[in-house]
Design an enzyme around this catalytic site. Structure first.
Site, PDB file in Angstrom:
ATOM      1  CG  HIS A 469       9.473   2.242  20.171  1.00  0.00           C
ATOM      2  ND1 HIS A 469       9.679   3.362  19.409  1.00  0.00           N
ATOM      3  CD2 HIS A 469       8.129   2.133  20.278  1.00  0.00           C
ATOM      4  CE1 HIS A 469       8.528   3.906  19.069  1.00  0.00           C
ATOM      5  NE2 HIS A 469       7.563   3.173  19.584  1.00  0.00           N
ATOM      6  CD  GLU A 470       6.249  -1.125  21.427  1.00  0.00           C
ATOM      7  OE1 GLU A 470       5.372  -0.624  22.159  1.00  0.00           O
ATOM      8  OE2 GLU A 470       6.338  -0.855  20.209  1.00  0.00           O
ATOM      9  CG  HIS A 473       4.993   3.421  23.686  1.00  0.00           C
ATOM     10  ND1 HIS A 473       4.561   4.702  23.466  1.00  0.00           N
ATOM     11  CD2 HIS A 473       5.333   2.921  22.466  1.00  0.00           C
ATOM     12  CE1 HIS A 473       4.644   4.976  22.158  1.00  0.00           C
ATOM     13  NE2 HIS A 473       5.119   3.917  21.540  1.00  0.00           N
ATOM     14  CG  HIS A 476       4.351   8.375  28.477  1.00  0.00           C
ATOM     15  ND1 HIS A 476       3.870   8.753  27.252  1.00  0.00           N
ATOM     16  CD2 HIS A 476       4.239   9.474  29.265  1.00  0.00           C
ATOM     17  CE1 HIS A 476       3.501  10.028  27.293  1.00  0.00           C
ATOM     18  NE2 HIS A 476       3.710  10.481  28.497  1.00  0.00           N
TER      19      HIS A 476
HETATM   20 ZN   LIG Z   1       5.495   3.628  19.459  1.00  0.00          ZN
END
Ligand SMILES: [Zn+2]
Length: 679
Positions: A469-470, A473, A476
């Site tokens: 998940h991290e 980010h 991105h």
């Molecule tokens: Zn998040």
């Protein structure tokens, strides 16, 4: 080389050279310089993007680069002196950010740029920056008449006071209740970790026995594991009546009036700015366009999830009756019997999976997935200045061998590091005035158990999800090709769309093909056995219908409350939540339940008229991922499309346009329902 590392134009922070006593004066000096230069730039008779707004954006980038390592060290290597410096600077930085949107000259400059002939010539990203700025100026009240602006300010201040009051009442009510248990048999079923916490809490108050509180780490295990129904009822009653006119502390820290006043002021704030409701005001900065769109979206999910939730509840009722002789399930029984049912159905624990997820293998798999999808190569770099020996540093190069980004990876918990997992920006991508590109740099932080001895750290599957998940980010932020920091990567991305690149990464952790890359037994090198994998997959959707309707109940309550609240006409907070529950919930809570009095997400802070964002982002990520399911989960062409349509443009274009460019249509809820086992 100047003596002050915070002010040098280096590609990476010099952590070991940052002197805490220099921080405060440096920030002051920098802010003074920026204010002065901004005024000079705005005094130009003939303002333009190139001459005025672009240099102002560069000033903000300079401030961010100076502040980022300070703020980061405060998060991961805190000490008293650093915290004092940080806390001294924070209000000054907040004041600077606030005054920016009160700056009439800057506002007029943005308008002139938008209305001038240059606007058509500057790039998409530059136009988006100007548009975003004008939107934020409007939301900050700059277009209001003077007397209205005065009122706007008052309302904002009053709201901030009341939101803090809400949170304080909730905290005080939470802390006020506790229960000392002296007979161990009352705690039958409670796991050892929770018992140890309760013993520790009692010790801290010089008591013998076990002290239960309403803090979540104490409350949650009692509800899920304690066989003693009377004890569960007592805790439940205290918990769901916190800060209300009900329960053991009825009226002591009652949030009722605070909530009414917050809602009234939010409606006034929205009205001052010309919005019909606070929901419209909230959506002005979101991907969702109208209140009706959000209501339809949530209503659609309710219609599909509710029958599944009803079946799950029936299963739970039958299980409690047949296996435990409990014929009426009370509100305080749900979590308890759900846990028993889960254990019986799936018999899988996080601990069982740990040996398959040693950190080096997981990182290898994570980087391999990124390589297959986006063509990037992640490589470790040694000899970089870091803040702790456990921290590692990596570079990302693209298919042409060009350096795209750098990142710090700080995986382990330790004293003076804040909890949780998060990605932070260290340096933003930017085209410098001389035409060179400033390479983006990220901080990726987790709080896994630190290594002990020679064995590699073994992660749970949940922790693997967190890391993916991290990293999403991070990608991105790091793989953006936008050259203007305000809309590069995650910057400028709508709140309800920003979790798309992170949540989508979690999907690969549920696929056998990807798990073969990242999950290998740390001793034998064996992949996850198919039977273990099957149980992992099956357990993923346990009671997903019930969980979904609960989230939908919160989201609908949030939206409808901010549209309908009007106590004079009988639309009280209680009336709205009652109506929403009748429509949505499969379980009606007892009459004394005052959940809303503790709903800090919407009353104390950031999720006001935005709670739907959680589900919205899940829909986006599931729907985007379904394209990989159609084309192959590691399909390179689909990966490159996601890179080019979503990751690279970052915040430079409207989130819906970007989604459509990737998916070929607007998002729909089908994939999320399918992934959740709801069809
Ligand atoms: Zn998040």
């Amino acid at each position: 080389m100047s003596a002050n590392p915070l002010l040098e134009d280096l590609s990476l922070p010099q952590f070991d050279r940052i002197a805490v006593p220099d921080i405060e004066p440096t920030v002051d000096r920098l802010l003074a310089e920026i204010r002065q230069t901004t005024d000079q730039l705005l005094a130009n008779e003939d303002p333009s993007w190139e001459r005025t707004l672009r240099p102002i954006e560069d000033l903000d980038d300079r401030l961010n680069r100076a502040w980022s390592p300070v703020s980061h060290l405060h998060n991961v290597a805190d000490n008293e002196a650093l915290r004092a410096a940080y806390n001294a600077c924070l209000p000054r930085l907040t004041a600077y950010a606030t005054e920016k949107y009160q700056n009439e000259a800057l506002y007029q400059t943005c308008r002139r740029v938008r209305d001038g002939s240059e606007y058509a010539r500057i790039g998409t990203a530059e136009r988006k920056i100007v548009d975003n700025a004008l939107r934020d100026f409007r939301l900050s009240g700059i277009e209001l008449a003077l007397n209205e602006r005065q009122r706007f300010k008052q309302v904002k201040q009053e709201l901030s006071r009341l939101q803090t009051k809400f949170e304080e009442n909730l905290l005080d009510a939470t802390h006020a209740w506790k229960k000392l248990i002296t007979d161990a048999s009352a705690l039958t079923g409670l796991p050892e970790t929770a018992q140890a916490l309760a013993r520790h809490t009692a010790e801290r108050e010089s008591k013998d026995g076990w002290m239960l509180t309403l803090e979540f780490p104490s409350y949650r295990p009692v509800m899920a594991y304690c066989a003693n129904a009377a004890l569960r009822e007592e805790l439940y009653t205290a918990y769901v009546t916190r800060a209300s006119e009900q329960g053991p502390h009825a009226g002591r820290w009652d949030n009722s009036a605070v909530m009414d006043e917050i809602l009234r002021l939010r409606a006034e704030l929205a009205q001052l700015l010309g919005f019909k409701s606070f929901v419209e005001y909230s959506l002005a900065t979101k991907m969702a366009k109208s209140p009706q769109q959000v209501l339809d979206f949530l209503g659609d999910l309710v219609r599909r999830a509710k029958p599944v939730a009803e079946r799950e509840l029936e299963e739970l009722r039958a299980f409690a009756a047949q296996r435990h002789g409990v014929n009426t399930l009370q509100a305080w029984d749900i979590a308890y019997y759900s846990e028993r049912l889960r254990e019986e159905k799936y018999a899988i624990s996080q601990e069982e999976l740990r040996p398959y997820f040693p950190v080096p293998q997981v990182l290898h798999g994570l980087f391999a997935v990124a390589h297959r999808l986006y063509g990037v190569r992640v490589a470790a770099r040694e000899n970089t200045d870091v803040w702790h020996p456990d921290v590692r540093f990596f570079s990302i190069t693209d298919e042409r061998g060009e350096l795209r980004a750098l990142f710090y990876l700080d995986l382990y918990a330790r004293p003076h590091k804040r909890g949780g997992a998060w990605m932070d920006e260290c340096v933003s991508r930017r085209c410098r005035p001389d035409g060179t590109v400033q390479t983006p740099v990220a901080y990726l932080n987790c709080n896994f158990t630190p290594p002990v001895g020679a064995d590699p750290v073994l992660l749970t599957h949940d922790e693997v999800l967190t890391l993916f998940h991290e990293f999403g980010h991070g990608l991105h932020h790091m793989l953006t090709t936008v050259d203007r920091p305000s809309v590069a990567g995650i910057n400028g991305v709508a709140w309800d769309a920003v979790e798309l690149p992170s949540q989508i990464m979690e999907n690969w952790c549920w696929e056998q093909e990807a798990l073969n890359l990242l999950g290998r037994h740390f001793r034998t090198g064996a992949a996850l056995e198919p039977s273990l994998f099957a149980r992992l997959r099956a357990a993923r959707n346990f009671q997903s219908g019930m969980q979904m309707v609960r989230q939908l109940e919160f989201a609908l309550f949030d939206i409808r409350l901010h549209m309908e609240h009007n106590p004079a006409a009988g639309r009280t907070v209680q009336a709205v939540i009652h109506d929403v529950r009748r429509e949505v919930a499969v379980l009606q809570p007892p009459d004394f339940n005052r959940f809303q009095h503790g709903f800090a997400h919407i009353f104390a802070g950031g999720y006001a008229a935005s709670y739907y964002s959680y589900k919205w982002a899940e829909v986006l990520s599931a729907d985007a991922y379904s394209k990989f399911e159609e084309c192959g989960i590691l399909d390179a062409a689909t990966g490159r499309e996601f890179l080019q349509c979503i990751l690279e443009p970052g915040g430079s274009r409207d989130a819906m346009d970007l989604f459509i460019s990737f998916r070929g249509r607007e998002p729909n809820v089908g994939a999320l329902l399918r992934h959740s086992g709801i069809t």
